[in-house]
Design a protein around this motif. Structure first.
Motif, PDB file in Angstrom:
ATOM      1  N   GLY A 108       1.222 -17.285  -3.524  1.00  0.00           N
ATOM      2  CA  GLY A 108       2.240 -16.704  -4.378  1.00  0.00           C
ATOM      3  C   GLY A 108       3.276 -15.967  -3.552  1.00  0.00           C
ATOM      4  O   GLY A 108       2.928 -15.146  -2.704  1.00  0.00           O
ATOM      5  N   GLN A 109       4.542 -16.258  -3.795  1.00  0.00           N
ATOM      6  CA  GLN A 109       5.643 -15.656  -3.057  1.00  0.00           C
ATOM      7  C   GLN A 109       6.343 -14.623  -3.922  1.00  0.00           C
ATOM      8  O   GLN A 109       6.477 -14.799  -5.139  1.00  0.00           O
ATOM      9  CB  GLN A 109       6.635 -16.726  -2.607  1.00  0.00           C
ATOM     10  N   LEU A 110       6.807 -13.559  -3.268  1.00  0.00           N
ATOM     11  CA  LEU A 110       7.477 -12.439  -3.937  1.00  0.00           C
ATOM     12  C   LEU A 110       8.822 -12.182  -3.278  1.00  0.00           C
ATOM     13  O   LEU A 110       9.076 -12.639  -2.163  1.00  0.00           O
ATOM     14  CB  LEU A 110       6.647 -11.157  -3.802  1.00  0.00           C
ATOM     15  N   ALA A 111       9.637 -11.392  -3.950  1.00  0.00           N
ATOM     16  CA  ALA A 111      10.888 -10.907  -3.359  1.00  0.00           C
ATOM     17  C   ALA A 111      10.567  -9.914  -2.248  1.00  0.00           C
ATOM     18  O   ALA A 111       9.535  -9.239  -2.273  1.00  0.00           O
ATOM     19  CB  ALA A 111      11.740 -10.246  -4.433  1.00  0.00           C
ATOM     20  N   ASP A 112      11.470  -9.795  -1.288  1.00  0.00           N
ATOM     21  CA  ASP A 112      11.327  -8.779  -0.244  1.00  0.00           C
ATOM     22  C   ASP A 112      11.680  -7.404  -0.786  1.00  0.00           C
ATOM     23  O   ASP A 112      11.051  -6.417  -0.441  1.00  0.00           O
ATOM     24  CB  ASP A 112      12.222  -9.109   0.953  1.00  0.00           C
ATOM     25  N   ASP A 113      12.715  -7.348  -1.624  1.00  0.00           N
ATOM     26  CA  ASP A 113      13.181  -6.089  -2.214  1.00  0.00           C
ATOM     27  C   ASP A 113      12.765  -6.070  -3.681  1.00  0.00           C
ATOM     28  O   ASP A 113      13.304  -6.817  -4.500  1.00  0.00           O
ATOM     29  CB  ASP A 113      14.699  -5.991  -2.082  1.00  0.00           C
ATOM     30  N   LEU A 114      11.820  -5.219  -4.007  1.00  0.00           N
ATOM     31  CA  LEU A 114      11.274  -5.172  -5.364  1.00  0.00           C
ATOM     32  C   LEU A 114      12.003  -4.194  -6.277  1.00  0.00           C
ATOM     33  O   LEU A 114      11.551  -3.916  -7.378  1.00  0.00           O
ATOM     34  CB  LEU A 114       9.779  -4.840  -5.309  1.00  0.00           C
ATOM     35  N   THR A 115      13.165  -3.719  -5.841  1.00  0.00           N
ATOM     36  CA  THR A 115      13.920  -2.793  -6.676  1.00  0.00           C
ATOM     37  C   THR A 115      14.921  -3.504  -7.576  1.00  0.00           C
ATOM     38  O   THR A 115      15.498  -2.884  -8.468  1.00  0.00           O
ATOM     39  CB  THR A 115      14.677  -1.754  -5.820  1.00  0.00           C
ATOM     40  N   GLY A 116      15.141  -4.791  -7.364  1.00  0.00           N
ATOM     41  CA  GLY A 116      16.151  -5.521  -8.112  1.00  0.00           C
ATOM     42  C   GLY A 116      15.666  -6.033  -9.457  1.00  0.00           C
ATOM     43  O   GLY A 116      14.481  -5.961  -9.791  1.00  0.00           O
ATOM     44  N   ASP A 117      16.607  -6.592 -10.223  1.00  0.00           N
ATOM     45  CA  ASP A 117      16.290  -7.175 -11.520  1.00  0.00           C
ATOM     46  C   ASP A 117      15.661  -8.562 -11.342  1.00  0.00           C
ATOM     47  O   ASP A 117      15.455  -9.021 -10.215  1.00  0.00           O
ATOM     48  CB  ASP A 117      17.543  -7.237 -12.405  1.00  0.00           C
ATOM     49  N   VAL A 167       8.264 -11.061 -10.649  1.00  0.00           N
ATOM     50  CA  VAL A 167       8.004 -12.500 -10.585  1.00  0.00           C
ATOM     51  C   VAL A 167       7.228 -12.838  -9.319  1.00  0.00           C
ATOM     52  O   VAL A 167       7.436 -12.237  -8.262  1.00  0.00           O
ATOM     53  CB  VAL A 167       9.332 -13.311 -10.645  1.00  0.00           C
ATOM     54  N   GLU A 168       6.337 -13.789  -9.446  1.00  0.00           N
ATOM     55  CA  GLU A 168       5.594 -14.365  -8.313  1.00  0.00           C
ATOM     56  C   GLU A 168       5.527 -15.859  -8.555  1.00  0.00           C
ATOM     57  O   GLU A 168       5.285 -16.299  -9.683  1.00  0.00           O
ATOM     58  CB  GLU A 168       4.194 -13.761  -8.216  1.00  0.00           C
ATOM     59  N   ILE A 169       5.750 -16.644  -7.511  1.00  0.00           N
ATOM     60  CA  ILE A 169       5.769 -18.101  -7.658  1.00  0.00           C
ATOM     61  C   ILE A 169       4.876 -18.737  -6.599  1.00  0.00           C
ATOM     62  O   ILE A 169       4.992 -18.452  -5.413  1.00  0.00           O
ATOM     63  CB  ILE A 169       7.198 -18.672  -7.518  1.00  0.00           C
ATOM     64  N   SER A 170       3.998 -19.626  -7.050  1.00  0.00           N
ATOM     65  CA  SER A 170       3.116 -20.393  -6.177  1.00  0.00           C
ATOM     66  C   SER A 170       3.546 -21.856  -6.228  1.00  0.00           C
ATOM     67  O   SER A 170       3.835 -22.379  -7.315  1.00  0.00           O
ATOM     68  CB  SER A 170       1.669 -20.230  -6.650  1.00  0.00           C
ATOM     69  N   ILE A 171       3.566 -22.522  -5.088  1.00  0.00           N
ATOM     70  CA  ILE A 171       4.119 -23.873  -4.955  1.00  0.00           C
ATOM     71  C   ILE A 171       3.119 -24.811  -4.285  1.00  0.00           C
ATOM     72  O   ILE A 171       2.430 -24.420  -3.347  1.00  0.00           O
ATOM     73  CB  ILE A 171       5.408 -23.827  -4.106  1.00  0.00           C
ATOM     74  N   VAL A 172       3.110 -26.068  -4.731  1.00  0.00           N
ATOM     75  CA  VAL A 172       2.444 -27.169  -4.036  1.00  0.00           C
ATOM     76  C   VAL A 172       3.531 -28.219  -3.783  1.00  0.00           C
ATOM     77  O   VAL A 172       4.276 -28.583  -4.706  1.00  0.00           O
ATOM     78  CB  VAL A 172       1.313 -27.781  -4.878  1.00  0.00           C
ATOM     79  N   ALA A 173       3.641 -28.678  -2.532  1.00  0.00           N
ATOM     80  CA  ALA A 173       4.690 -29.633  -2.182  1.00  0.00           C
ATOM     81  C   ALA A 173       4.155 -30.701  -1.233  1.00  0.00           C
ATOM     82  O   ALA A 173       3.218 -30.465  -0.478  1.00  0.00           O
ATOM     83  CB  ALA A 173       5.879 -28.919  -1.532  1.00  0.00           C
ATOM     84  N   ALA A 174       4.802 -31.853  -1.271  1.00  0.00           N
ATOM     85  CA  ALA A 174       4.500 -32.922  -0.328  1.00  0.00           C
ATOM     86  C   ALA A 174       5.243 -32.639   0.986  1.00  0.00           C
ATOM     87  O   ALA A 174       6.348 -32.081   0.975  1.00  0.00           O
ATOM     88  CB  ALA A 174       4.937 -34.265  -0.901  1.00  0.00           C
ATOM     89  N   LEU A 175       4.638 -33.025   2.092  1.00  0.00           N
ATOM     90  CA  LEU A 175       5.316 -32.906   3.376  1.00  0.00           C
ATOM     91  C   LEU A 175       6.385 -33.987   3.482  1.00  0.00           C
ATOM     92  O   LEU A 175       6.310 -35.016   2.803  1.00  0.00           O
ATOM     93  CB  LEU A 175       4.324 -33.053   4.525  1.00  0.00           C
TER      94      LEU A 175
END
Length: 117
Positions: free
Chosen positions: A26-35, A108-116
């Motif tokens: 799961g990926q997050l923003a670096d700055d968690l103060t934003g909208d 928000v947090e987003i997890s991804i599966v992708a093809a190489l």
């Protein structure tokens, strides 16, 4: 085929590559103060960087799981950023759910599966 792990921490790896597929934590923003729009943009930029490091890109995404702190308040903002970011014609399988986040400022947090590539 060997399993390759990128940016491994004690509890997780940011990416795991196996059998032509890359799995992102799961990926997050670096700055968690934003909208929601700012946090989504930063999260998507993080996904771009990690996919590139793994040998893939956003056009190769197979599946996305999106976690929102408040789906009623933030779904439209998330989708505006997602739609602008996604390569036309490459929409992945996707789930979007409301979830309790590990910290109150995470929207928000987003997890991804992708093809190489």
């Amino acid at each position: 085929m060997a399993i390759q792990r990128l940016r491994t921490e004690t509890r997780y790896s940011e990416a795991v590559i196996h059998n032509g597929t890359v799995y992102l934590a799961g990926q997050l923003a670096d700055d968690l103060t934003g909208d929601i729009c700012q946090q989504t943009r930063e999260t998507l930029a993080s996904i771009d960087r990690l996919l590139a490091e793994a040998g893939s890109d956003r056009s190769r995404i197979l599946s996305a799981t999106i976690y929102l702190k408040d789906i009623a308040a933030d779904y439209a903002g998330l989708n505006a950023e997602w739609d602008a970011w996604l390569v036309p014609g490459t929409a992945p399988a996707r789930a979007c759910v409301e979830a309790n986040m590990y910290a109150p400022e995470v929207l928000v947090e987003i997890s991804i599966v992708a093809a190489l590539n």
